[in-house]
Design an enzyme around this catalytic site. Structure first.
Site, PDB file in Angstrom:
ATOM      1  N   LYS A 164      -0.980  13.881  15.806  1.00  0.00           N
ATOM      2  CA  LYS A 164       0.449  14.064  16.069  1.00  0.00           C
ATOM      3  C   LYS A 164       1.116  12.707  16.321  1.00  0.00           C
ATOM      4  O   LYS A 164       0.723  11.988  17.226  1.00  0.00           O
ATOM      5  CB  LYS A 164       0.664  14.948  17.306  1.00  0.00           C
ATOM      6  N   GLY A 168      -0.104   5.765  24.626  1.00  0.00           N
ATOM      7  CA  GLY A 168       1.224   6.126  25.126  1.00  0.00           C
ATOM      8  C   GLY A 168       1.375   5.693  26.566  1.00  0.00           C
ATOM      9  O   GLY A 168       0.674   4.785  27.026  1.00  0.00           O
ATOM     10  N   THR A 225       1.351   5.642  30.733  1.00  0.00           N
ATOM     11  CA  THR A 225       0.274   5.874  31.705  1.00  0.00           C
ATOM     12  C   THR A 225       0.373   7.277  32.321  1.00  0.00           C
ATOM     13  O   THR A 225      -0.647   7.951  32.508  1.00  0.00           O
ATOM     14  CB  THR A 225       0.312   4.767  32.787  1.00  0.00           C
ATOM     15  N   ALA A 226       1.588   7.735  32.611  1.00  0.00           N
ATOM     16  CA  ALA A 226       1.732   9.063  33.222  1.00  0.00           C
ATOM     17  C   ALA A 226       1.241  10.142  32.256  1.00  0.00           C
ATOM     18  O   ALA A 226       0.529  11.079  32.663  1.00  0.00           O
ATOM     19  CB  ALA A 226       3.197   9.308  33.587  1.00  0.00           C
ATOM     20  N   THR A 227       1.573  10.005  30.974  1.00  0.00           N
ATOM     21  CA  THR A 227       1.101  10.987  29.979  1.00  0.00           C
ATOM     22  C   THR A 227      -0.421  10.906  29.857  1.00  0.00           C
ATOM     23  O   THR A 227      -1.098  11.934  29.750  1.00  0.00           O
ATOM     24  CB  THR A 227       1.756  10.725  28.603  1.00  0.00           C
ATOM     25  N   GLU A 278      -5.267   4.494  25.594  1.00  0.00           N
ATOM     26  CA  GLU A 278      -4.684   3.146  25.541  1.00  0.00           C
ATOM     27  C   GLU A 278      -3.292   3.274  26.113  1.00  0.00           C
ATOM     28  O   GLU A 278      -2.412   3.862  25.489  1.00  0.00           O
ATOM     29  CB  GLU A 278      -4.687   2.648  24.085  1.00  0.00           C
ATOM     30  N   CYS A 285       2.877  -2.820  23.896  1.00  0.00           N
ATOM     31  CA  CYS A 285       2.141  -2.782  25.167  1.00  0.00           C
ATOM     32  C   CYS A 285       1.531  -4.139  25.509  1.00  0.00           C
ATOM     33  O   CYS A 285       1.148  -4.379  26.641  1.00  0.00           O
ATOM     34  CB  CYS A 285       1.074  -1.697  25.125  1.00  0.00           C
ATOM     35  N   GLU A 335       6.083  -0.924  34.255  1.00  0.00           N
ATOM     36  CA  GLU A 335       6.251  -1.247  32.841  1.00  0.00           C
ATOM     37  C   GLU A 335       7.668  -0.875  32.409  1.00  0.00           C
ATOM     38  O   GLU A 335       8.054   0.289  32.491  1.00  0.00           O
ATOM     39  CB  GLU A 335       5.238  -0.473  31.985  1.00  0.00           C
TER      40      GLU A 335
HETATM   41  O1  TXE Z   1       5.594   8.129  25.823  1.00  0.00           O
HETATM   42  P1  TXE Z   1       4.572   9.313  25.913  1.00  0.00           P
HETATM   43  P2  TXE Z   1       7.113   8.090  26.277  1.00  0.00           P
HETATM   44  C1  TXE Z   1       5.073   3.573  27.882  1.00  0.00           C
HETATM   45  C2  TXE Z   1       6.419   2.892  28.031  1.00  0.00           C
HETATM   46  C3  TXE Z   1       7.369   4.014  27.911  1.00  0.00           C
HETATM   47  C4  TXE Z   1       6.613   5.102  28.635  1.00  0.00           C
HETATM   48  C5  TXE Z   1       7.019   6.492  28.303  1.00  0.00           C
HETATM   49  O2  TXE Z   1       6.516   2.322  29.318  1.00  0.00           O
HETATM   50  O3  TXE Z   1       8.603   3.748  28.500  1.00  0.00           O
HETATM   51  O4  TXE Z   1       5.281   4.907  28.236  1.00  0.00           O
HETATM   52  O5  TXE Z   1       7.128   6.639  26.920  1.00  0.00           O
HETATM   53  C6  TXE Z   1       2.758  12.637  23.333  1.00  0.00           C
HETATM   54  N1  TXE Z   1       0.101  16.163  25.957  1.00  0.00           N
HETATM   55  N2  TXE Z   1       4.551   3.507  26.533  1.00  0.00           N
HETATM   56  O6  TXE Z   1       7.411   9.089  27.319  1.00  0.00           O
HETATM   57  O7  TXE Z   1       5.169  10.530  26.522  1.00  0.00           O
HETATM   58  C7  TXE Z   1       4.117  12.334  22.758  1.00  0.00           C
HETATM   59  O8  TXE Z   1       4.600  13.433  22.018  1.00  0.00           O
HETATM   60  C8  TXE Z   1      -0.178  15.561  24.793  1.00  0.00           C
HETATM   61  C9  TXE Z   1       3.487   2.578  26.316  1.00  0.00           C
HETATM   62  O9  TXE Z   1       7.914   8.151  25.066  1.00  0.00           O
HETATM   63  O10 TXE Z   1       3.346   8.784  26.514  1.00  0.00           O
HETATM   64  C10 TXE Z   1       3.794  11.102  21.915  1.00  0.00           C
HETATM   65  O11 TXE Z   1       3.212  11.495  20.681  1.00  0.00           O
HETATM   66  N3  TXE Z   1       0.614  14.657  24.215  1.00  0.00           N
HETATM   67  C11 TXE Z   1       2.848   2.754  25.037  1.00  0.00           C
HETATM   68  C12 TXE Z   1       2.760  10.374  22.768  1.00  0.00           C
HETATM   69  O12 TXE Z   1       2.243  11.357  23.647  1.00  0.00           O
HETATM   70  C13 TXE Z   1       1.755  14.324  24.860  1.00  0.00           C
HETATM   71  C14 TXE Z   1       3.603   3.241  23.897  1.00  0.00           C
HETATM   72  C15 TXE Z   1       3.295   9.211  23.575  1.00  0.00           C
HETATM   73  O13 TXE Z   1       4.371   9.651  24.358  1.00  0.00           O
HETATM   74  C16 TXE Z   1       2.101  14.924  26.089  1.00  0.00           C
HETATM   75  C17 TXE Z   1       4.623   4.184  24.257  1.00  0.00           C
HETATM   76  C18 TXE Z   1       1.212  15.878  26.639  1.00  0.00           C
HETATM   77  N4  TXE Z   1       1.462  16.496  27.807  1.00  0.00           N
HETATM   78  C19 TXE Z   1       5.072   4.256  25.537  1.00  0.00           C
HETATM   79  N5  TXE Z   1       3.288  14.404  26.494  1.00  0.00           N
HETATM   80  C20 TXE Z   1       1.720   1.847  24.675  1.00  0.00           C
HETATM   81  N6  TXE Z   1       0.595   1.934  25.353  1.00  0.00           N
HETATM   82  O14 TXE Z   1       1.838   1.081  23.741  1.00  0.00           O
HETATM   83  C21 TXE Z   1       3.668  13.504  25.545  1.00  0.00           C
HETATM   84  N7  TXE Z   1       2.748  13.463  24.554  1.00  0.00           N
END
Ligand code: TXE
Length: 485
Positions: A176, A229, A231-233, A251, A285, A387
């Site tokens: 996805k 993605g 850290t919270a996710t 990551e 990141c 971040e």
């Molecule tokens: O990313 P999410 P968000 C950091 C950056 C950003 C913050 C939030 O600080 O501001 O994260 O970004 C999927 N179960 N990074 O909220 O939510 C979602 O659909 C399964 C750092 O936009 O982490 C997407 O495909 N999947 C980073 C993916 O997770 C879930 C890059 C990432 O989204 C889900 C991006 C769930 N419960 C953001 N919830 C890096 N490490 O490079 C969401 N997703």
């Protein structure tokens, strides 16, 4: 190759509508206008994708390495053939400049497939000989169906970085992309079809994280999850996957230090630091958002750095003259502007930037922001700890190597760090002590795809890249054959 008005899922080799028949809007962040509609997929679509992947697994996992190479390499070539169309789609979807999609994102997606197509031809396992008693050898077997979930900052680049190794070692994948940047993942489905990837080997589910993403994580037949993605996710995914004993590679975010000593190559350092601060609008990141400068060159650095930052042009991503495009979404712009307010409350002095940019004409609803440099903040304040993931950096002076190290290690994150010095001993000494998964000395973002990639502390669990990725996507089995008696 074009972005259609409505994207579809790619399941079992077919482009299909979501079970709900519902779609949501995907705006172009550079104009605020609708780019396309995204399928609002849920666990029923994921179940179909997993069933298709399970069906495809026996044949795909048994395919000989040269045959698998041919298909994966054809996908790599397909990406290259469609470079212009993919780059344009990536820029319209993410807001990043077209020159950047063309020179970095799409070429790297090509390399990811090419690299793992060849790597699986070289992958080998070990043997352990118990002299005159037995021989152990290790099998590395594909896991089965695995899930790959990727973010919006480097859409096709990170999507393929996960999918390619998973497929290369014989797994079938349910993947996805981020709902913020779904387009190039959709187009990749077309490339896979053309390259002759058997139906069901790769399934691409579009939708949001709560419904589609979580359904992939929770599906009992998905045995491993590779996620990039926030850290919270990542924490949420870990809490769902751990009780089911799934393999996990996470990551996550970074708050990376860029440590500058007076003895460095000054001009090279300043130029690279502008890139490591504001590349892709700070939405990488690996960007160095905390800049620590040896006190004796603090003012000289500040002058030279600000001079270059002020020349950066923010504008239409499709215009070659734009150094920076739009931020990935209106919501993300708002989050960053909110961080600027927090920084001011914490006592930050804004040296440059800090505000939204309102462009005219068709860009009037786009999400643009000034590159921002702050100073005067405590190292433990929120701005230096959280971040921000945008075009925002802080400058802080230090007196000694020990002080720089303490500040660099003083966050919950540990993804990457950069050191600028001409003292070889110091570079090695610090590289060893920095709490980070990746350390760059006198460079930034130099990437060799064979090297381990990932973070420590809240920046993640596990490593991607090279053999690490191929080990993650396989199960090791030891076979012990006794022959002594
Ligand atoms: O990313 P999410 P968000 C950091 C950056 C950003 C913050 C939030 O600080 O501001 O994260 O970004 C999927 N179960 N990074 O909220 O939510 C979602 O659909 C399964 C750092 O936009 O982490 C997407 O495909 N999947 C980073 C993916 O997770 C879930 C890059 C990432 O989204 C889900 C991006 C769930 N419960 C953001 N919830 C890096 N490490 O490079 C969401 N997703």
């Amino acid at each position: 190759m074009k972005i259609p008005a409505k994207l579809s899922n790619y399941i079992g080799g077919k482009f299909v509508a979501p079970h709900t028949k519902q779609y949501f809007d995907n705006p172009n962040p550079s104009t605020g206008k609708l780019l396309c509609k995204i399928p609002d997929s849920d666990k029923r679509d994921v179940a179909k994708a997993v069933a298709a992947a399970e069906k495809a697994f026996p044949a795909w996992s048994k395919l000989s390495p040269p045959k698998r190479f041919k298909i994966l390499n054809d996908i790599a070539e397909g990406i290259l053939t469609n470079l212009d169309a993919l780059a344009k789609a990536e820029s319209m979807d993410s807001g990043k400049p077209l020159w950047l999609s063309k020179s970095v994102d799409i070429p790297r997606a090509h390399q990811n497939f090419q690299f793992f197509a060849t790597a699986q031809m070289q992958f080998s396992t070990g043997a352990h000989h118990m002299r005159e008693e037995a021989i152990n050898y290790t099998l590395r077997q594909p896991i089965g169906v695995v899930g790959c979930i990727s973010p919006w900052n480097l859409p096709l680049y990170l999507f393929t970085w996960k999918i390619a190794p998973a497929l290369a070692v014989g797994n079938c994948v349910v993947a996805k992309p981020s709902e913020i940047t779904p387009c190039t993942a959709y187009l990749l489905g077309q490339i896979c079809e053309k390259a002759g990837l058997p139906p069901g080997v790769l399934n691409i589910i579009q939708g949001n994280g709560q419904n589609a993403g979580q359904a992939i994580v929770e599906h009992p037949k998905v045995k491993a999850i590779s996620f990039t993605g926030g850290t919270a996710t990542g924490a949420r995914i870990a809490s769902l996957a751990a009780p089911k004993f799934k393999k996990l590679s996470l990551e996550l975010g970074g708050k990376n230090p860029n440590i500058i000593f007076a003895d460095c190559d000054f001009n090279k350092m300043v130029k690279t630091s502008v890139g490591s601060s504001f590349g892709n609008n700070g939405q990488i990141c690996l960007c160095g958002s905390r800049i620590y400068i040896e006190e004796k060159i603090y003012d000289k650095f500040k002058r030279a750095f600000l001079k270059q930052v002020k020349t950066l042009k923010v504008g239409d991503p499709l215009n070659v003259k734009s150094n920076l495009g739009a931020l990935s979404s209106a919501g993300h712009l708002e989050k960053i502007l909110n961080h600027i307010e927090i920084a001011k409350e914490e006592g930050a002095k804004v040296l440059t930037g800090g505000k939204q940019i309102k462009l005219g004409g068709k860009f009037s609803k786009g999400s643009y922001m000034e590159p921002t440099v702050l100073e005067g903040l405590d190292i433990n304040c929120r701005t230096n700890q959280e971040e921000i993931f945008g075009p925002v950096v802080t400058l802080t002076p230090f007196k000694t190597e020990a002080a720089a190290l303490k500040m660099a290690n003083g966050t919950n994150y540990g993804l990457s760090a950069t050191i600028w010095t001409s003292d070889l001993n110091r570079a090695h000494r610090m590289a060893e002590k920095l709490e980070a998964g990746i350390v760059w000395v006198n460079c930034w973002l130099k990437r060799d795809l064979r090297t381990p990639f990932g973070g420590v502390k809240n920046s993640g669990v596990g490593r991607e890249g090279g053999w690490e990725a191929m080990r993650f996507f396989t199960e090791a089995k030891n076979v012990c054959v006794a022959y002594g008696e």
